[in-house]
Motif scaffolding. Structure first.
Motif, PDB file in Angstrom:
ATOM      1  N   ASN A 181      -3.667  -1.689  -9.119  1.00 10.25           N
ATOM      2  CA  ASN A 181      -2.780  -0.983  -8.184  1.00 10.25           C
ATOM      3  C   ASN A 181      -3.576  -0.540  -6.946  1.00 10.25           C
ATOM      4  O   ASN A 181      -4.820  -0.602  -6.917  1.00 10.25           O
ATOM      5  N   PRO A 182      -2.881  -0.086  -5.885  1.00 14.00           N
ATOM      6  CA  PRO A 182      -3.571   0.300  -4.648  1.00 14.00           C
ATOM      7  C   PRO A 182      -4.622   1.399  -4.857  1.00 14.00           C
ATOM      8  O   PRO A 182      -5.650   1.408  -4.184  1.00 14.00           O
ATOM      9  N   ALA A 183      -4.359   2.331  -5.790  1.00 13.90           N
ATOM     10  CA  ALA A 183      -5.339   3.397  -6.017  1.00 13.90           C
ATOM     11  C   ALA A 183      -6.649   2.829  -6.538  1.00 13.90           C
ATOM     12  O   ALA A 183      -7.739   3.292  -6.172  1.00 13.90           O
ATOM     13  N   ALA A 184      -6.583   1.787  -7.390  1.00 16.46           N
ATOM     14  CA  ALA A 184      -7.798   1.153  -7.896  1.00 16.46           C
ATOM     15  C   ALA A 184      -8.516   0.403  -6.794  1.00 16.46           C
ATOM     16  O   ALA A 184      -9.756   0.407  -6.724  1.00 16.46           O
ATOM     17  N   LEU A 185      -7.749  -0.257  -5.900  1.00 13.65           N
ATOM     18  CA  LEU A 185      -8.377  -0.978  -4.787  1.00 13.65           C
ATOM     19  C   LEU A 185      -9.141  -0.009  -3.891  1.00 13.65           C
ATOM     20  O   LEU A 185     -10.264  -0.284  -3.459  1.00 13.65           O
ATOM     21  N   GLU A 186      -8.524   1.150  -3.600  1.00 13.28           N
ATOM     22  CA  GLU A 186      -9.185   2.150  -2.752  1.00 13.28           C
ATOM     23  C   GLU A 186     -10.403   2.736  -3.457  1.00 13.28           C
ATOM     24  O   GLU A 186     -11.442   2.973  -2.829  1.00 13.28           O
TER      25      GLU A 186
END
Length: 634
Positions: A148-153
């Motif tokens: 998810n985007p939180a993991a990418l960030e």
């Protein structure tokens, strides 16, 4: 409460989950602080109350039904219930007296389970908008299948970059947090439930940070997968580290404090002492932790300890008191103690205190008190009448000489104020000299004659009513300061100078008569036209008649104070010395010729008669009478 019941209550209090026990009639017989907290009530509000009266919102809930079922079937029941925003798994067990409920919070588990319920679109929205990093991982290879985007960030990577990695690549790799160990722990969750763990991770830029890792086995598109939930706890770990360091520093500070720091329960049994306690008491820390504070107290102080209000279970403020203890070696030590209660659930459960060794101060105070008593004894026995007033103008000392002077006993005057101490002197309340020291602007009108000598006020006054008649007093007054330099009062010493004043007045009158007679004698000598002068035993001229000007050419007043040898020729000086030093002590009158020097420098030969001057028996000098003056031919 019996000992076994007290121990069971201690066990229940130590359980880290909400606990409540109810009787068969659904009255609450016990609950701990955690249960009272989630119910938004205090333990006192719940204990002994009917369950539905104390917590009416439980009526008709699954929890209420579970309690009823356990009470009727006598079998354990597990239910899931919600209190506010928190979800709990509640296990209710039958007991001989009713039922016991122990709840376990499963809020996080429920939130994670919600991720994979509902339509696909809803799942995707939840997955993408979760603040924690979420990874879908192959349970056999560990390859990352989705993020998810939180993991990418979190890992500073794009979607494509992160999907090319294995979950092992996210670990920092520094022992004991190796990549292989991380992969093995993650894959293990496929076969068994896994508790949250903390691990060091590394992003694509090389930054190392801490994550909390939770792994769940899930089914996606009919395939088994692992859901890895990552939460960045770097700040939390740093805070923990700071708190740990702070705690270590605090413990070091307490252990190395000069004062004794302790905690004891409400019965006085020590539960904590620092190293200073060993120095003060002579007992080892291990020994003190098996002792009661009353075992240290001197016998005279036991009643004080037993009367402490901490035992009354009421909310109170800090207490400060002094306690005398006996050390292991029988030495007496005075402690100044500041103590305050420690509360739990609104009730005092222990006492914490700081004890300072004030033995030297107490000894110094005792020595000071003895010195003050000695000083008071000295003041009380001074020959001069002495009184001391404090800053409020009240008498604190009235010594024996003052009693003799005024006829008023000390016990009648001590503590008197409002100038009442002036009544024995003036018949009415009136300031004394000491009041001038304290309030000069208010009372100086009563004393027109006074002066300061080295910060001491000196004055004289007529005490019009002293001992029923007027007396003349001479006195001194000075300010009194404490050790901090604060003005605390004034001291006044009085001396009866009535007789001395009478003698002084008589002497002044006699002196005036003598001066008058002297003036008459001078006038008589001057009227005779005789050339007369007087000299002291050293030859200094003390008087010269006006006729001397005829002899010397100098006015008489210019001659006074000069040496007689200055007015004679050199050949006559030796003769004058003989007369003053040898003949005069023998009280012998001599006649001789002297050559004097006129103011114009010319010599004058004169016959001089030298007579001893003895007005009161002792030789004060000589009278010199000149006659037969001649001017020798040049």
């Amino acid at each position: 409460m019996p000992a076994n019941r007290a121990s069971f209550r201690g066990i229940l209090d130590s359980i880290g989950s909400p606990v409540v026990a109810v009787k068969r009639n659904l009255h609450i017989m016990y609950c701990n602080d955690l249960f009272a907290e989630i119910m938004d009530r205090s333990v006192e509000d719940l204990m002994g109350q009917p369950l539905l009266t104390a917590i009416p919102e439980l009526a008709g809930t699954e929890t209420h039904s579970a309690y009823l079922e356990v009470l009727s079937s006598r079998r354990a029941v597990t239910v899931k219930t919600t209190y506010g925003n928190r979800v709990f798994r509640e296990r209710v067990y039958p007991t001989p007296w009713g039922a016991l409920s122990i709840a376990e919070e499963i809020t996080e588990e429920e939130r994670e389970a919600q991720l994979f319920r509902g339509p696909e679109s809803d799942l995707r929205a939840i997955f993408d908008n979760t603040s924690d990093g979420l990874l879908v991982v192959d349970p056999f290879s560990g390859d990352i299948l989705e993020a998810n985007p939180a993991a990418l960030e979190m890992f500073a990577a794009s979607h494509e970059q992160l999907l090319r990695l294995n979950v092992r690549d996210l670990a920092a790799g520094d022992p004991p947090y190796t990549k292989d160990d991380f992969l093995r722990v993650v894959k293990k969750a496929f076969y068994t439930s896994m508790q949250p763990m903390e691990w060091e991770a590394r992003d694509r830029s090389g930054r190392v940070f801490w994550v909390e890792v939770r792994v769940r086995r899930v089914e996606l598109a009919n395939q088994d997968r692992l859901l890895v939930i990552l939460r960045d706890i770097t700040e939390h770990k740093q805070l923990e580290s700071s708190l740990r360091e702070s705690d270590e520093r605090f413990r070091d500070l307490i252990d190395n404090a000069h004062d004794m720091i302790y905690v004891h329960d409400l019965e006085g049994n020590f539960t904590f002492v620092n190293k200073a306690a060993e120095r003060l008491t002579g007992y080892w820390r291990e020994e003190l932790l098996k002792m009661n504070i009353e075992q240290l107290a001197a016998p005279d102080y036991l009643q004080l300890l037993r009367s402490l209000v901490y035992r009354r279970k009421a909310k109170i403020k800090e207490n400060t008191f002094e306690l005398e203890i006996l050390t292991r070696y029988g030495e007496r030590v005075y402690l100044e103690i500041s103590a305050w209660p420690l509360y739990k659930a609104g009730k005092p459960v222990a006492v914490q205190g700081i004890a300072r060794n004030v033995t030297e101060r107490r000894q110094a105070e005792a020595a000071l008190m003895a010195a003050e008593q000695d000083a008071r004894h000295i003041l009380d026995n001074l020959p001069d009448a002495t009184l001391v007033i404090n800053a409020e103008g009240k008498v604190v000392l009235w010594n024996k000489a003052m009693e003799a002077l005024t006829g008023v006993k000390a016990e009648e005057m001590l503590g008197k104020g409002n100038f009442e101490y002036g009544i024995p002197f003036y018949g009415v309340p009136r300031p004394l000299l000491a009041d001038v020291v304290l309030h000069p602007e208010e009372v100086e009108k009563y004393y027109s004659v006074y002066q300061y000598e080295n910060y001491v006020l000196v004055g004289e006054t007529d005490a019009t009513h002293l001992r029923g008649k007027g007396q003349y007093l001479w006195g001194t007054a000075a300010p009194l300061y404490d050790r901090q330099g604060n003005l605390v009062g004034a001291v006044e010493c009085l001396r009866d100078m009535t007789e001395q004043r009478r003698r002084r007045e008589a002497l002044t009158a006699d002196l005036a008569i003598c001066r008058q007679q002297e003036q008459l004698l001078r006038c008589a000598v001057d009227s005779l036209g005789a050339m007369v002068m007087t000299v002291d035993t050293h030859g200094a001229i003390t008087y010269a008649s006006p006729s001397v000007q005829q002899l010397l050419g100098h006015p008489a007043d210019e001659v006074v104070c000069k040496q007689l040898t200055e007015l004679v020729a050199p050949e006559s000086r030796q003769r004058i010395q003989e007369l003053l030093e040898e003949r005069l002590p023998q009280l012998v009158q001599e006649e001789t010729e002297l050559t004097l020097v006129h103011s114009d420098g010319s010599p004058r030969v004169a016959r001089a008669t030298v007579k001893p001057l003895c007005p009161v028996g002792d030789i004060q000098g000589a009278v010199v009478i000149f006659s037969r003056v001649a001017v020798p031919e040049s």
